[in-house]
Design a protein around this motif. Structure first.
Motif, PDB file in Angstrom:
ATOM      1  N   UNK A  15       1.088  16.179  -3.633  1.00  0.00           N
ATOM      2  CA  UNK A  15       0.452  15.191  -2.775  1.00  0.00           C
ATOM      3  C   UNK A  15       1.440  13.915  -2.681  1.00  0.00           C
ATOM      4  N   UNK A  16       2.154  13.679  -3.648  1.00  0.00           N
ATOM      5  CA  UNK A  16       3.208  12.461  -3.861  1.00  0.00           C
ATOM      6  C   UNK A  16       4.137  12.932  -2.773  1.00  0.00           C
ATOM      7  N   UNK A  17       4.847  14.037  -2.849  1.00  0.00           N
ATOM      8  CA  UNK A  17       5.785  14.224  -1.890  1.00  0.00           C
ATOM      9  C   UNK A  17       5.225  14.060  -0.389  1.00  0.00           C
ATOM     10  N   UNK A  18       4.318  14.606  -0.075  1.00  0.00           N
ATOM     11  CA  UNK A  18       3.667  14.511   1.252  1.00  0.00           C
ATOM     12  C   UNK A  18       3.648  12.951   1.510  1.00  0.00           C
ATOM     13  N   UNK A  19       3.209  12.133   0.599  1.00  0.00           N
ATOM     14  CA  UNK A  19       3.080  10.740   0.892  1.00  0.00           C
ATOM     15  C   UNK A  19       4.335  10.044   1.150  1.00  0.00           C
ATOM     16  N   UNK A  20       5.462  10.679   0.223  1.00  0.00           N
ATOM     17  CA  UNK A  20       7.050  10.120   0.633  1.00  0.00           C
ATOM     18  C   UNK A  20       7.435  10.411   2.014  1.00  0.00           C
ATOM     19  N   UNK A  21       6.883  11.505   2.382  1.00  0.00           N
ATOM     20  CA  UNK A  21       7.309  11.932   3.656  1.00  0.00           C
ATOM     21  C   UNK A  21       6.809  11.679   5.127  1.00  0.00           C
ATOM     22  N   UNK A  22       5.268  11.290   4.892  1.00  0.00           N
ATOM     23  CA  UNK A  22       4.500  11.190   6.250  1.00  0.00           C
ATOM     24  C   UNK A  22       3.684   9.772   5.876  1.00  0.00           C
ATOM     25  N   UNK A  23       3.109   9.434   7.144  1.00  0.00           N
ATOM     26  CA  UNK A  23       2.281   8.296   7.249  1.00  0.00           C
ATOM     27  C   UNK A  23       1.419   8.703   8.148  1.00  0.00           C
ATOM     28  N   UNK A  24       0.009   7.758   7.738  1.00  0.00           N
ATOM     29  CA  UNK A  24      -0.888   7.702   8.939  1.00  0.00           C
ATOM     30  C   UNK A  24      -1.446   9.090   9.430  1.00  0.00           C
ATOM     31  N   UNK A  25      -1.817   9.259  10.512  1.00  0.00           N
ATOM     32  CA  UNK A  25      -2.482  10.432  11.005  1.00  0.00           C
ATOM     33  C   UNK A  25      -1.380  11.783  10.748  1.00  0.00           C
ATOM     34  N   UNK A  26      -0.174  11.412  10.754  1.00  0.00           N
ATOM     35  CA  UNK A  26       0.706  12.615  10.643  1.00  0.00           C
ATOM     36  C   UNK A  26       0.540  13.047   9.253  1.00  0.00           C
ATOM     37  N   UNK A  27       0.103  12.285   8.225  1.00  0.00           N
ATOM     38  CA  UNK A  27      -0.248  12.518   6.877  1.00  0.00           C
ATOM     39  C   UNK A  27      -1.427  13.497   6.794  1.00  0.00           C
ATOM     40  N   UNK A  28      -2.265  12.863   7.428  1.00  0.00           N
ATOM     41  CA  UNK A  28      -3.754  13.490   7.622  1.00  0.00           C
ATOM     42  C   UNK A  28      -3.444  14.891   8.221  1.00  0.00           C
ATOM     43  N   UNK A  29      -2.594  15.187   9.162  1.00  0.00           N
ATOM     44  CA  UNK A  29      -2.436  16.622   9.865  1.00  0.00           C
ATOM     45  C   UNK A  29      -1.627  17.604   8.858  1.00  0.00           C
ATOM     46  N   UNK A  66      -7.398  19.274  11.312  1.00  0.00           N
ATOM     47  CA  UNK A  66      -5.939  19.080  11.990  1.00  0.00           C
ATOM     48  C   UNK A  66      -5.952  18.899  13.333  1.00  0.00           C
ATOM     49  N   UNK A  67      -6.798  19.824  13.890  1.00  0.00           N
ATOM     50  CA  UNK A  67      -6.704  19.678  15.712  1.00  0.00           C
ATOM     51  C   UNK A  67      -7.476  18.468  16.032  1.00  0.00           C
ATOM     52  N   UNK A  68      -8.516  18.203  15.206  1.00  0.00           N
ATOM     53  CA  UNK A  68      -9.368  17.176  15.691  1.00  0.00           C
ATOM     54  C   UNK A  68      -8.957  15.524  15.274  1.00  0.00           C
ATOM     55  N   UNK A  69      -8.396  15.341  14.104  1.00  0.00           N
ATOM     56  CA  UNK A  69      -7.958  14.136  13.521  1.00  0.00           C
ATOM     57  C   UNK A  69      -7.133  13.264  14.579  1.00  0.00           C
ATOM     58  N   UNK A  70      -7.213  12.258  15.008  1.00  0.00           N
ATOM     59  CA  UNK A  70      -6.558  11.321  15.955  1.00  0.00           C
ATOM     60  C   UNK A  70      -6.664  11.820  17.264  1.00  0.00           C
ATOM     61  N   UNK A 123      -6.513   9.102   3.433  1.00  0.00           N
ATOM     62  CA  UNK A 123      -7.111   7.515   3.397  1.00  0.00           C
ATOM     63  C   UNK A 123      -6.674   6.921   2.231  1.00  0.00           C
ATOM     64  N   UNK A 124      -7.009   7.558   1.060  1.00  0.00           N
ATOM     65  CA  UNK A 124      -6.670   6.985  -0.372  1.00  0.00           C
ATOM     66  C   UNK A 124      -5.271   6.580  -0.525  1.00  0.00           C
ATOM     67  N   UNK A 125      -4.305   7.655  -0.072  1.00  0.00           N
ATOM     68  CA  UNK A 125      -2.882   7.279  -0.519  1.00  0.00           C
ATOM     69  C   UNK A 125      -2.298   6.533   0.628  1.00  0.00           C
ATOM     70  N   UNK A 126      -2.869   6.109   1.693  1.00  0.00           N
ATOM     71  CA  UNK A 126      -2.237   5.617   3.002  1.00  0.00           C
ATOM     72  C   UNK A 126      -1.576   4.204   2.578  1.00  0.00           C
ATOM     73  N   UNK A 127      -2.283   3.340   1.937  1.00  0.00           N
ATOM     74  CA  UNK A 127      -1.724   2.242   1.379  1.00  0.00           C
ATOM     75  C   UNK A 127      -0.882   1.972   0.165  1.00  0.00           C
ATOM     76  N   UNK A 164      -8.855   0.313   7.415  1.00  0.00           N
ATOM     77  CA  UNK A 164      -7.975   1.673   7.459  1.00  0.00           C
ATOM     78  C   UNK A 164      -7.019   1.419   8.550  1.00  0.00           C
ATOM     79  N   UNK A 165      -7.304   0.790   9.593  1.00  0.00           N
ATOM     80  CA  UNK A 165      -6.495   0.579  11.020  1.00  0.00           C
ATOM     81  C   UNK A 165      -5.424  -0.145  10.557  1.00  0.00           C
ATOM     82  N   UNK A 166      -5.291  -1.156   9.599  1.00  0.00           N
ATOM     83  CA  UNK A 166      -4.026  -1.858   9.343  1.00  0.00           C
ATOM     84  C   UNK A 166      -2.908  -0.885   8.903  1.00  0.00           C
ATOM     85  N   UNK A 167      -1.821  -1.150   9.310  1.00  0.00           N
ATOM     86  CA  UNK A 167      -0.767  -0.188   8.884  1.00  0.00           C
ATOM     87  C   UNK A 167      -0.497  -0.074   7.442  1.00  0.00           C
TER      88      UNK A 167
END
Length: 411
Positions: free
Chosen positions: A127-141, A276-280, A337-341, A404-407
């Motif tokens: 999970x930490x590596x995904x957060x290192x590499x991605x943000x926002x909707x790209x992370x959720x997908x 993954x198809x629906x989000x965003x 959503x939890x890791x985004x910020x 959540x919409x705040x960057x």
């Protein structure tokens, strides 16, 4: 360079390899739990012990999985991701071999503790590596993409475990797990570069404490982490109780049980990919999360009715499928959503999520085991209480969607 803020610059081939490796690391928990579930009744007989003591090996593993994440996550914020990960993989292989040659249930419990500490590093650092590499909707997908691999664990693990039991004893299951850990160690060395540069690492213990204090006061973070933990506990009640309920109460063989269990795992994969198809595109993470929890509560209520009224087995199995399938949707959205910020403390944030997730699941499983396995009612009641609590936490602690919409903060 592999690291990117949005994750969109990763070439398709490298992205696929990353998904396979990280998905396999995230699958350590379900793989190590699910593969030996069909063997649990036979293990109790072979080791001349009781069913509750065999179930204790599951609880010990879950508690160790929680505790190990609290160690590995913050450590990776200071050391980087690769060194703790490789150390954890070595522990996992050693613990698996320990279990394979355990002479009694006491040694088996100790081996599971070692194995769990190693598995924890894979779960938390994926999970930490995904957060290192991605943000926002790209992370959720990308979290949804991981469900292709992570969700394959509950599909394949009990099937493999059940088939192994036709030609070997339960000890072969742990030998296979040791082999899996060895192969994954090689994959990490060859295909997983460091994702946390030295300039982004935390310098000491005070920074770690400050990160945990920040996380502990962040309602947005805690709300989604608790919702994910309670939903996982609902599914974990099924994981820990269904082996005895479906085989001893409803008369399924180990092989039939493994197929049922694998079918529910397929639901996690399918609905994870749908998410993954629906989000965003069609819906926001918040909407999908609330909808999935609502469906899970409905399914859990149906499980409870089927258990209390002793309805035909197909009714129970369909209801279980509904609940378990929602796990892929809930975990992908709630984790993102939890890791985004918290990009600057992804290891600590991931570790606290893992701690709560597995501690809540362990407590739920222990409470369920006290009621015995003479019927499906304890399992069904635990699933319903946990699923309803997950939806309640998300609803009662609700904050405006605009929060959540705040960057998110830069990683």
């Amino acid at each position: 360079m592999l690291i990117t803020l949005a994750g969109e610059d990763l070439r398709r081939g490298r992205r696929a390899r990353l998904a396979v490796v990280l998905g396999s690391l995230a699958a350590f928990g379900p793989l190590t739990i699910d593969m030996y579930l069909p063997a649990m009744p036979g293990m109790a007989h072979d080791l001349h012990t009781s069913a509750p003591l065999v179930q204790l090996t599951l609880t010990v593993f879950v508690v160790g999985l929680a505790a190990g994440q609290v160690i590995a996550g913050p450590l990776s914020d200071a050391w980087g991701r690769r060194r703790p990960l490789l150390l954890g993989l070595a522990l996992y292989v050693a613990g698996s071999l320990w279990c394979a040659f355990a002479p009694d249930v006491g040694w088996l419990i100790a081996g599971r503790a070692v194995q769990s500490l190693g598995a924890a590093t894979g779960v938390v650092l994926s999970r930490a590596i995904v957060r290192d590499l991605f943000e926002g909707t790209a992370m959720t997908r990308f979290f949804s993409t991981l469900m292709l691999v992570n969700g394959a664990a509950p599909i394949l693990a009990p099937v493999v475990g059940g088939q192994l039991l036709t030609v070997a004893t339960w000890r072969a299951v742990f030998l296979v797990l040791a082999g899996f850990g060895t192969v994954l160690s090689v994959a990490v060395v060859l295909a997983l570069p460091e994702s946390l540069p030295a300039q982004r690492r935390r310098s000491g213990f005070r920074d770690t404490l400050r990160a945990f204090r920040t996380l502990g006061t962040d309602r947005h973070y805690l709300r989604h982490v608790l919702a994910a933990a309670l939903m996982f506990a609902a599914v974990f009640a099924y994981i820990s109780g269904s082996s005895f309920v479906l085989q001893e109460v409803y008369g399924l063989s180990a092989q039939q049980y493994s197929l049922v269990f694998g079918g529910n795992g397929l639901g996690i994969v399918l609905f994870g990919q749908l998410n993954g198809l629906l989000v965003g595109r069609v819906a926001h993470e918040h909407t999908l999360l609330r909808g999935a929890l609502g469906v899970a509560v409905t399914g859990a209520a149906s499980v409870a009715v089927a258990a209390v009224a002793r309805l035909p087995l197909p009714v129970l199995l369909v209801s279980l499928f509904v609940v378990v399938s929602m796990l892929g949707v809930v975990l992908a959205n709630a984790t993102s959503l939890a890791l985004a910020g918290h990009g600057a403390s992804a290891g600590a944030a991931s570790s606290l999520q893992g701690l709560l997730q597995f501690l809540v699941a362990g407590v739920a499983a222990s409470a369920m085991s006290l009621a015995g396995q003479a019927s499906a009612v304890p399992m069904a009641a635990t699933m319903l209480v946990c699923a309803a609590a997950a939806l309640g936490v998300l609803t009662l602690a609700r904050q405006p969607v605009s929060a959540r919409s705040a960057p998110p903060s830069s990683p």
